[in-house]
Scaffold this active site. Structure first.
Site, PDB file in Angstrom:
ATOM      1  N   SER A  79       0.610  -1.243  -0.196  1.00 50.97           N
ATOM      2  CA  SER A  79      -0.117   0.137   0.092  1.00 50.97           C
ATOM      3  C   SER A  79       0.842   1.287   0.010  1.00 50.97           C
ATOM      4  O   SER A  79       1.828   1.371  -0.899  1.00 50.97           O
ATOM      5  CB  SER A  79      -0.708  -0.059   1.280  1.00 50.97           C
TER       6      SER A  79
ATOM      7  N   ASP B  22      -3.128   6.337  -3.114  1.00 53.12           N
ATOM      8  CA  ASP B  22      -1.754   5.720  -2.379  1.00 53.12           C
ATOM      9  C   ASP B  22      -1.336   4.572  -3.342  1.00 53.12           C
ATOM     10  O   ASP B  22      -1.606   4.341  -4.507  1.00 53.12           O
ATOM     11  CB  ASP B  22      -2.352   5.125  -1.010  1.00 53.12           C
TER      12      ASP B  22
ATOM     13  N   ASP C 242      -1.458   1.277  -3.799  1.00 53.77           N
ATOM     14  CA  ASP C 242      -2.203   0.564  -4.347  1.00 53.77           C
ATOM     15  C   ASP C 242      -3.448   0.880  -4.534  1.00 53.77           C
ATOM     16  O   ASP C 242      -4.323   0.174  -5.029  1.00 53.77           O
ATOM     17  CB  ASP C 242      -2.027  -0.980  -3.552  1.00 53.77           C
TER      18      ASP C 242
ATOM     19  N   ASP D  74      -5.994   2.258  -3.543  1.00 55.92           N
ATOM     20  CA  ASP D  74      -7.333   2.154  -2.529  1.00 55.92           C
ATOM     21  C   ASP D  74      -7.692   3.223  -1.786  1.00 55.92           C
ATOM     22  O   ASP D  74      -8.792   3.379  -0.740  1.00 55.92           O
ATOM     23  CB  ASP D  74      -7.411   0.678  -1.587  1.00 55.92           C
TER      24      ASP D  74
ATOM     25  N   GLU E  74     -12.802   6.214   6.059  1.00 59.43           N
ATOM     26  CA  GLU E  74     -11.782   6.862   6.962  1.00 59.43           C
ATOM     27  C   GLU E  74     -11.157   7.977   6.749  1.00 59.43           C
ATOM     28  O   GLU E  74     -11.170   8.252   5.405  1.00 59.43           O
ATOM     29  CB  GLU E  74     -10.755   5.743   6.960  1.00 59.43           C
TER      30      GLU E  74
ATOM     31  N   SER F 275      -1.150   1.149  17.353  1.00 57.15           N
ATOM     32  CA  SER F 275      -1.163   0.789  15.836  1.00 57.15           C
ATOM     33  C   SER F 275      -1.265  -0.619  15.453  1.00 57.15           C
ATOM     34  O   SER F 275      -0.902  -1.465  16.166  1.00 57.15           O
ATOM     35  CB  SER F 275       0.215   1.284  15.030  1.00 57.15           C
TER      36      SER F 275
ATOM     37  N   ARG G 156      -0.423   5.366  18.625  1.00 57.61           N
ATOM     38  CA  ARG G 156      -0.675   6.529  18.005  1.00 57.61           C
ATOM     39  C   ARG G 156      -1.516   7.574  19.018  1.00 57.61           C
ATOM     40  O   ARG G 156      -2.358   7.111  19.751  1.00 57.61           O
ATOM     41  CB  ARG G 156      -1.514   6.231  16.895  1.00 57.61           C
TER      42      ARG G 156
HETATM   43  C1  16G Z   1      -4.474  -0.551   7.503  1.00 55.59           C
HETATM   44  C2  16G Z   1      -6.098  -0.449   7.116  1.00 55.59           C
HETATM   45  C3  16G Z   1      -6.445   0.901   7.323  1.00 55.59           C
HETATM   46  C4  16G Z   1      -6.361   1.628   8.554  1.00 55.59           C
HETATM   47  C5  16G Z   1      -4.746   1.741   8.643  1.00 55.59           C
HETATM   48  C6  16G Z   1      -4.443   2.045  10.252  1.00 55.59           C
HETATM   49  C7  16G Z   1      -7.203  -2.043   5.930  1.00 55.59           C
HETATM   50  C8  16G Z   1      -7.426  -2.509   4.465  1.00 55.59           C
HETATM   51  N1  16G Z   1      -6.243  -0.820   6.042  1.00 55.59           N
HETATM   52  O1  16G Z   1      -3.873   0.325   6.453  1.00 55.59           O
HETATM   53  O2  16G Z   1      -7.879   0.543   7.232  1.00 55.59           O
HETATM   54  O3  16G Z   1      -6.592   2.973   8.531  1.00 55.59           O
HETATM   55  O4  16G Z   1      -4.490   0.201   8.634  1.00 55.59           O
HETATM   56  O5  16G Z   1      -3.040   1.642  10.643  1.00 55.59           O
HETATM   57  O6  16G Z   1      -8.026  -2.514   6.828  1.00 55.59           O
HETATM   58  P1  16G Z   1      -2.512   1.894  11.994  1.00 55.59           P
HETATM   59  O7  16G Z   1      -3.435   0.788  12.891  1.00 55.59           O
HETATM   60  O8  16G Z   1      -1.155   1.714  11.978  1.00 55.59           O
HETATM   61  O9  16G Z   1      -2.760   3.259  12.497  1.00 55.59           O
HETATM   62 MG    MG Z   2      -3.777   1.270   0.152  1.00 55.16          MG
END
Ligand code: 16G
Ligand code: MG
Length: 549
Positions: free
Chosen positions: A67, A283, A285, A287, A377, A504, A511
């Site tokens: 991603s 981004d 990939d 999405d 999001e 995270s 975070r």
């Molecule tokens: C991943 C999640 C995204 C989320 C992010 C949070 C999927 C496909 N992607 O990229 O939705 O906002 O993680 O990252 O679920 P973090 O937990 O490191 O803050």
């Molecule tokens: Mg992505």
């Protein structure tokens, strides 16, 4: 029938697990340094085959991508038959298989999985897979293919493609020839479906000024190039950051994550973007989607996932009313704690809003509970789901006036334009462009729907993130004990203050998010909470970051 243990053994020995690394199937699948992922890929190949067998030979998707992460990272995630994320219970199976230390232990874990998940090995297994443009992709895909071979799966290689196209393919393959047929199961089918719906939706509207698209030097560049051929003069796109083969360029100072986290214009666009002109970033990939523009003073203005949700939800609500379906179809919103307080206020004054934990699977499932569920999001990942009942209502409804008929057609075309399997930068971009064209909005008019509260996101490196446990959709900490009360005490001192702390799911950090009425206060609150977290968890006082006040 039993597992083809001999074949698995021979191939598994070619993909040994590196010692001293623990892999986790997290919110975004496995994701870490690409050079460590060979064994994970092989094992995921077998797991995908077993998942397909478990689901009676339905096609499972496998996407190799990291991603928005930097280029040395890579990752892999599985896609379930309707194009959605892998069922949560199987995430643990994935983690388990990936961490078996030896070939023997791996085979034992496989046999165990077959037993506990009651997998009928005589069923066929079918898989479609793809990858993004990362240099580590080809060799990791080769390891994945060894896994497919070991379990004897029938496979289809979708090549280099975007994550949402792979999700589209999975759903299209599995619904082929049924009444729920999602689309023709090819990239051309996808391009055709989106562009046809788009053209119908903007027919008769004055053409919008050209849109700059920052492709993050990733696979989105390829998809944008392709869709341009289908769009004709219905929309003019100007792709930038399309250097998919330049080492180190992917997501580097560009792309949706850069824009969201730095709240800045990608420097590579500075000489191209004129005040007032719209631009957006994908981004790596494709999405996630972020929009932005420069105001008349040349100031950068960001239109993030929350702004997209507000724009799109209002448009759909208006169409539902205009179609005379207000009673039958209720629109709802799903957000996470990261949604800007300004957006939550704006939306909840108008519509039901639900807050869920971070991660697409949570948002997606919550959105399924509405007739039309809009989820985004703040980081730009999101889509709109039309429930099966709603799609039937739209198909059966008899409009009583020409105006109702027009609105109904627009709604039906939206169900075709929107990739309902997962967030999709390309599809979401076309969706935004439809709304802007209908409303004759510029970026500034869209932006003025509501005012974002200044906010700040800070990472804290702590010795153990696992002690952080949250409740109330990640808005409150339950562990470490006592910390939430201290955060509350701080937050109270700031006007419109809000802050939360969560571990995270993709990095070994905690975070901290904070917002407040003015910028300096939001920054101060974020750093103070970060300081609390740091001290509470035994951070070395000598190494405490200076800005943690
Ligand atoms: C991943 C999640 C995204 C989320 C992010 C949070 C999927 C496909 N992607 O990229 O939705 O906002 O993680 O990252 O679920 P973090 O937990 O490191 O803050
Ligand atoms: Mg992505």
């Amino acid at each position: 029938m039993s597992l083809p243990v001999d074949t698995i053994r021979i191939l598994a020995d070619r993909h040994p697990k590196p010692a001293n690394i623990r892999f986790t199937y997290g919110t975004a699948g496995f994701r870490t340094l690409g050079s460590t992922l060979d064994s994970v890929m092989f094992r995921v190949g077998i797991l995908a085959g077993l998942r397909s067998k478990k689901l009676d030979g339905k096609t499972i998707g496998v996407m190799v991508t990291a991603s928005h992460n930097p280029e040395p990272d890579n990752g892999v995630k599985l896609v379930d038959p309707r194009g959605e994320m892998l069922e949560a219970a199987w995430e643990a199976h994935a983690t388990n298989l990936a961490n078996a230390p030896t070939t023997d232990a791996f085979i034992e874990a496989l046999e165990n999985l077959v037993k506990i998940a009651k997998i009928d090995l005589s069923k066929p297994s079918r898989i479609v897979y793809g990858r993004d443009t990362r240099p580590s992709g080809p060799s990791l895909v080769a390891a994945l293919e060894d896994g497919f071979q070991a379990i004897g799966a029938s496979v289809r290689n979708a090549g280099v493609t975007t994550t949402p196209i792979l999700h589209y393919l999975v759903r299209s393959i599995n619904t082929k020839g049924t009444k729920d047929e999602y689309g023709i199961d090819s990239e051309e089918g996808y391009m055709q479906k989106l562009s046809t719906a788009f053209k119908k939706l903007v027919a008769g509207k004055p053409a919008s000024p050209p849109l700059i698209v920052d492709c993050a030097n990733g696979v989105g560049a390829q998809a944008v190039d392709e869709i341009i051929k289908y769009l004709g003069d219905s929309l003019q796109l100007i792709p930038h950051n399309t250097a998919t083969t330049t080492p180190g360029a992917l997501n580097n100072a560009c792309g949706a994550d850069f824009v969201k986290t730095t709240q800045k214009l990608p420097p590579s666009l500075a000489q191209f973007l004129k005040p007032g002109q719209r631009a957006c970033s994908f981004d790596g990939d494709a999405d996630r989607l972020m929009y932005f523009y420069l105001d008349e003073r040349g100031q950068f203005r960001m239109l993030d996932g929350d702004k997209i949700a507000a724009l799109v939800a209002a448009f759909i609500v208006d169409l539902v009313k205009a179609a005379g379906l207000e009673e039958e179809i209720k629109v709802g919103i799903v957000q996470t704690a990261y949604a800007n307080g300004g957006s939550t206020k704006y939306l909840s004054d108008r519509l039901p809003v639900k807050c869920v934990p971070t991660g697409v699977k949570h948002l997606h499932h919550a959105a399924e509970h509405y007739d039309v569920g809009v989820y985004f999001e703040a980081n730009g990942h999101g889509t709109v789901l039309f429930s099966p009942d709603t799609q039937e209502t739209l198909a059966a409804h008899q409009p009583s006036t020409p105006a109702q008929s027009t609105a109904l057609n627009h709604l039906v075309n939206l169900t075709q334009l929107i990739n309902q399997t997962v967030g999709d930068a390309l599809s979401d971009m076309l969706l935004v462009e439809v709304v802007l064209a209908h409303k004759s909005y510029s970026g500034a008019e869209w932006d003025s729907l509501y005012v974002d509260l200044p906010n700040r996101l800070v990472k804290v490196v702590v010795s153990d993130i696992h002690i952080f446990k949250t409740e109330d959709a990640e808005r409150r900490l339950v562990s470490p004990p006592g910390l939430q009360a201290k955060i509350d005490e701080l937050v109270r001192r700031y006007e419109a203050g809000r802050a939360f702390v969560r571990p995270s799911g993709t990095e070994a950090v905690v975070r901290v998010y904070a917002e407040a009425m003015v910028r300096a206060q939001a920054d101060e609150l974020a750093f103070r909470v970060a300081g609390l977290v740091y001290d509470e968890t035994g951070g070395d006082p000598a190494r405490r970051p200076a800005e943690f006040l």
